[in-house]
Motif scaffolding. Structure first.
Motif, mmCIF file in Angstrom:
data_model
loop_
_atom_site.group_PDB
_atom_site.id
_atom_site.type_symbol
_atom_site.label_atom_id
_atom_site.label_comp_id
_atom_site.label_asym_id
_atom_site.label_seq_id
_atom_site.Cartn_x
_atom_site.Cartn_y
_atom_site.Cartn_z
ATOM 1 N N PRO A 111 16.809 6.998 2.516
ATOM 2 C CA PRO A 111 17.113 7.451 1.165
ATOM 3 C C PRO A 111 15.977 7.342 0.153
ATOM 4 O O PRO A 111 15.865 8.176 -0.724
ATOM 5 N N ARG A 112 15.130 6.328 0.239
ATOM 6 C CA ARG A 112 14.191 6.073 -0.841
ATOM 7 C C ARG A 112 12.858 5.574 -0.308
ATOM 8 O O ARG A 112 12.804 4.560 0.379
ATOM 9 N N ALA A 113 11.796 6.291 -0.632
ATOM 10 C CA ALA A 113 10.473 5.864 -0.186
ATOM 11 C C ALA A 113 9.957 4.753 -1.091
ATOM 12 O O ALA A 113 10.239 4.703 -2.291
ATOM 13 N N ARG A 114 9.186 3.846 -0.518
ATOM 14 C CA ARG A 114 8.599 2.766 -1.300
ATOM 15 C C ARG A 114 7.452 3.289 -2.154
ATOM 16 O O ARG A 114 6.583 4.018 -1.668
ATOM 17 N N PRO A 115 7.432 2.937 -3.439
ATOM 18 C CA PRO A 115 6.355 3.427 -4.307
ATOM 19 C C PRO A 115 5.035 2.718 -4.025
ATOM 20 O O PRO A 115 4.999 1.556 -3.611
ATOM 21 N N LEU A 116 3.952 3.441 -4.272
ATOM 22 C CA LEU A 116 2.615 2.892 -4.121
ATOM 23 C C LEU A 116 2.330 1.973 -5.304
ATOM 24 O O LEU A 116 2.502 2.346 -6.461
ATOM 25 N N GLU A 117 1.893 0.747 -5.012
ATOM 26 C CA GLU A 117 1.615 -0.235 -6.068
ATOM 27 C C GLU A 117 0.150 -0.248 -6.474
ATOM 28 O O GLU A 117 -0.181 -0.288 -7.657
ATOM 29 N N VAL A 150 10.623 0.170 6.654
ATOM 30 C CA VAL A 150 10.131 -1.180 6.380
ATOM 31 C C VAL A 150 11.078 -1.819 5.360
ATOM 32 O O VAL A 150 11.247 -1.277 4.271
ATOM 33 N N PRO A 151 11.699 -2.946 5.676
ATOM 34 C CA PRO A 151 12.592 -3.592 4.710
ATOM 35 C C PRO A 151 11.885 -3.865 3.388
ATOM 36 O O PRO A 151 10.700 -4.223 3.367
ATOM 37 N N SER A 152 12.589 -3.716 2.286
ATOM 38 C CA SER A 152 11.971 -3.846 0.969
ATOM 39 C C SER A 152 11.413 -5.242 0.718
ATOM 40 O O SER A 152 10.486 -5.405 -0.083
ATOM 41 N N HIS A 153 11.945 -6.279 1.403
ATOM 42 C CA HIS A 153 11.434 -7.630 1.169
ATOM 43 C C HIS A 153 10.204 -7.944 2.017
ATOM 44 O O HIS A 153 9.628 -9.025 1.895
ATOM 45 N N HIS A 154 9.782 -7.008 2.883
ATOM 46 C CA HIS A 154 8.536 -7.176 3.625
ATOM 47 C C HIS A 154 7.383 -6.591 2.830
ATOM 48 O O HIS A 154 7.516 -5.518 2.240
ATOM 49 N N ASN A 155 6.243 -7.260 2.820
ATOM 50 C CA ASN A 155 5.041 -6.658 2.266
ATOM 51 C C ASN A 155 4.588 -5.534 3.194
ATOM 52 O O ASN A 155 4.746 -5.631 4.418
ATOM 53 N N ALA A 156 4.019 -4.477 2.613
ATOM 54 C CA ALA A 156 3.628 -3.316 3.414
ATOM 55 C C ALA A 156 2.281 -2.788 2.937
ATOM 56 O O ALA A 156 2.059 -2.602 1.737
ATOM 57 N N LEU A 157 1.374 -2.543 3.906
ATOM 58 C CA LEU A 157 0.024 -2.054 3.639
ATOM 59 C C LEU A 157 -0.278 -0.917 4.603
ATOM 60 O O LEU A 157 0.204 -0.911 5.740
ATOM 61 N N VAL A 158 -1.116 0.025 4.176
ATOM 62 C CA VAL A 158 -1.605 1.072 5.060
ATOM 63 C C VAL A 158 -3.111 1.202 4.862
ATOM 64 O O VAL A 158 -3.587 1.427 3.743
ATOM 65 N N LEU A 159 -3.862 1.039 5.947
ATOM 66 C CA LEU A 159 -5.306 1.267 5.936
ATOM 67 C C LEU A 159 -5.578 2.675 6.441
ATOM 68 O O LEU A 159 -5.112 3.053 7.529
ATOM 69 N N ALA A 165 -3.807 0.927 0.998
ATOM 70 C CA ALA A 165 -2.676 1.129 0.111
ATOM 71 C C ALA A 165 -1.736 -0.065 0.199
ATOM 72 O O ALA A 165 -1.415 -0.524 1.294
ATOM 73 N N VAL A 166 -1.302 -0.552 -0.948
ATOM 74 C CA VAL A 166 -0.344 -1.653 -1.029
ATOM 75 C C VAL A 166 0.907 -1.115 -1.715
ATOM 76 O O VAL A 166 0.819 -0.515 -2.792
ATOM 77 N N TYR A 167 2.067 -1.330 -1.093
ATOM 78 C CA TYR A 167 3.317 -0.753 -1.581
ATOM 79 C C TYR A 167 4.161 -1.791 -2.305
ATOM 80 O O TYR A 167 4.156 -2.979 -1.954
ATOM 81 N N ALA A 168 4.898 -1.327 -3.322
ATOM 82 C CA ALA A 168 5.822 -2.190 -4.048
ATOM 83 C C ALA A 168 6.993 -2.573 -3.144
ATOM 84 O O ALA A 168 7.316 -1.866 -2.188
ATOM 85 N N ASN A 169 7.631 -3.692 -3.467
ATOM 86 C CA ASN A 169 8.769 -4.155 -2.675
ATOM 87 C C ASN A 169 10.063 -3.518 -3.176
ATOM 88 O O ASN A 169 10.988 -4.185 -3.646
ATOM 89 N N GLU A 170 10.085 -2.196 -3.082
ATOM 90 C CA GLU A 170 11.250 -1.390 -3.439
ATOM 91 C C GLU A 170 11.377 -0.289 -2.390
ATOM 92 O O GLU A 170 10.380 0.209 -1.883
ATOM 93 N N GLY A 171 12.622 0.109 -2.088
ATOM 94 C CA GLY A 171 12.813 1.147 -1.079
ATOM 95 C C GLY A 171 12.729 0.594 0.324
ATOM 96 O O GLY A 171 12.367 -0.565 0.543
ATOM 97 N N GLU A 172 13.047 1.427 1.288
ATOM 98 C CA GLU A 172 13.188 0.968 2.669
ATOM 99 C C GLU A 172 12.298 1.704 3.662
ATOM 100 O O GLU A 172 12.437 1.513 4.865
ATOM 101 N N HIS A 173 11.380 2.554 3.208
ATOM 102 C CA HIS A 173 10.470 3.204 4.155
ATOM 103 C C HIS A 173 9.201 3.657 3.440
ATOM 104 O O HIS A 173 9.174 3.826 2.217
ATOM 105 N N LEU A 174 8.132 3.825 4.233
ATOM 106 C CA LEU A 174 6.876 4.377 3.751
ATOM 107 C C LEU A 174 6.849 5.860 4.085
ATOM 108 O O LEU A 174 7.225 6.256 5.190
ATOM 109 N N ALA A 175 6.417 6.685 3.141
ATOM 110 C CA ALA A 175 6.338 8.128 3.350
ATOM 111 C C ALA A 175 4.877 8.561 3.221
ATOM 112 O O ALA A 175 4.235 8.327 2.191
#
Length: 316
Positions: free
Chosen positions: A18-24, A220-229, A248-258
């Protein structure tokens, strides 16, 4: 080493997330620098502008972009015997090959597609050099090394070693039959594939190749930190366009990286549950208190990290 494999549930359809995680934030690291005489790297983690709690459980990300090494008539480039305590080192090989030895009795060579996952834990000495055959030939070298933190409860466990070959890593194709895009699952899970790496805390590590125009969604669960090189090419995410060398470092919101490849791209996706414990980091030691760091230094100086082989000769 007693460990368990943690995986992010793959039952959620990537077609209906439903919701992509925003880029932080986006980070480019500092200038390239040498580690020993064999690793020309860009340190993206740690970064002065990137709080450690935003990248936990990852402590360090040294990215070695593609570089052509000339042939050597003798000797090997690399880093000699040195200690670690309190964390794990993870090396991904894309081009070139590296030989490893440590004082816990582990040794091996990783080449293109392989991964070396070493758990220093209570203490280890190891060395890393360009594999001898590669040193004689010279050629393209492209690698990545991570440091992964351990929880307080595991920092003083016995050292361990996981040599993961390319053949052991499951590959998930992306797109149709004519699309060469694919995801290699090293740790955690993606769709129905689970990576071979054993981890102490929940971690996802994916090696991704996308052909131009291909879209990818990674749960990716929203409570996990997420990075993309971005290791090659260019991708778009959350309205931004990221070039090679970007983290790229993503905010802890949403449930997937797009993500979508603007051109053929190579990505490394890292995600994990943060370790919410104090960190004291001094050189090759990462513990929870200054007292534990002083003990690590004392133990190293007292020879408690193992003995370098007696027949070891100095290397150039």
């Amino acid at each position: 080493m007693t460990t368990t494999t943690h995986a992010i549930p793959s039952s959620v359809s990537t077609r209906s997330l439903p919701r992509a995680r925003p880029l932080e934030s986006v980070h480019g690291g500092g200038p390239l620098h040498w580690v020993g005489d064999g690793f020309r790297v860009n340190t993206l983690v740690p970064s002065r502008n990137l709080p450690q709690e935003r990248v936990s459980p990852f402590l360090l990300l040294d990215y070695h972009p593609r570089y052509e090494y000339p042939a050597l008539a003798k000797g090997q480039r690399g880093v000699g015997w040195h200690p670690h305590r309190g964390f794990e080192t993870v090396t991904l090989a894309f081009e070139g090959s590296v030989a490893h030895r440590d004082t816990a009795g582990h040794a091996g060579v990783i080449g293109p597609g392989d991964v070396q996952w070493m758990t220093a834990a209570s203490g280890i000495l190891h060395e890393e050099y360009h594999e001898q055959g590669f040193s004689r030939r010279g050629g393209a070298f492209h690698m990545l090394q991570l440091w992964v933190n351990l929880t307080r409860a595991k920092k003083m466990d016995a050292p361990g070693y996981q040599p993961i070959t390319a053949e052991q890593i499951p590959v998930v194709p992306i797109g149709g039959e004519d699309n060469t895009s694919r995801v290699r699952v090293i740790a955690g899970a993606f769709r129905d594939a689970r990576g071979p790496a054993r981890t102490f805390t929940p971690i996802t590590l994916l090696d991704v190749r996308l052909s131009a125009g291909t879209a990818l969604e990674v749960p990716v669960p929203s409570h996990h930190n997420a990075l993309v090189l971005v290791a090659g090419g260019r991708v778009s995410t959350d309205g931004d366009s990221l070039a090679a060398g970007s983290l790229a470092v993503y905010a802890n919101e949403g449930e997937h990286l797009a993500l979508r490849a603007e051109e053929d791209a190579h990505l490394i996706v890292l995600a994990g549950e943060p370790i919410r414990e104090p960190i004291v980091h001094v050189g090759p030691f990462v513990m929870n208190s200054e007292r534990e760091i002083l003990q690590a230094i004392h133990d190293f100086e007292a020879g408690r990290f193992g003995e370098v082989p007696a027949d070891e000769a100095p290397r150039s």
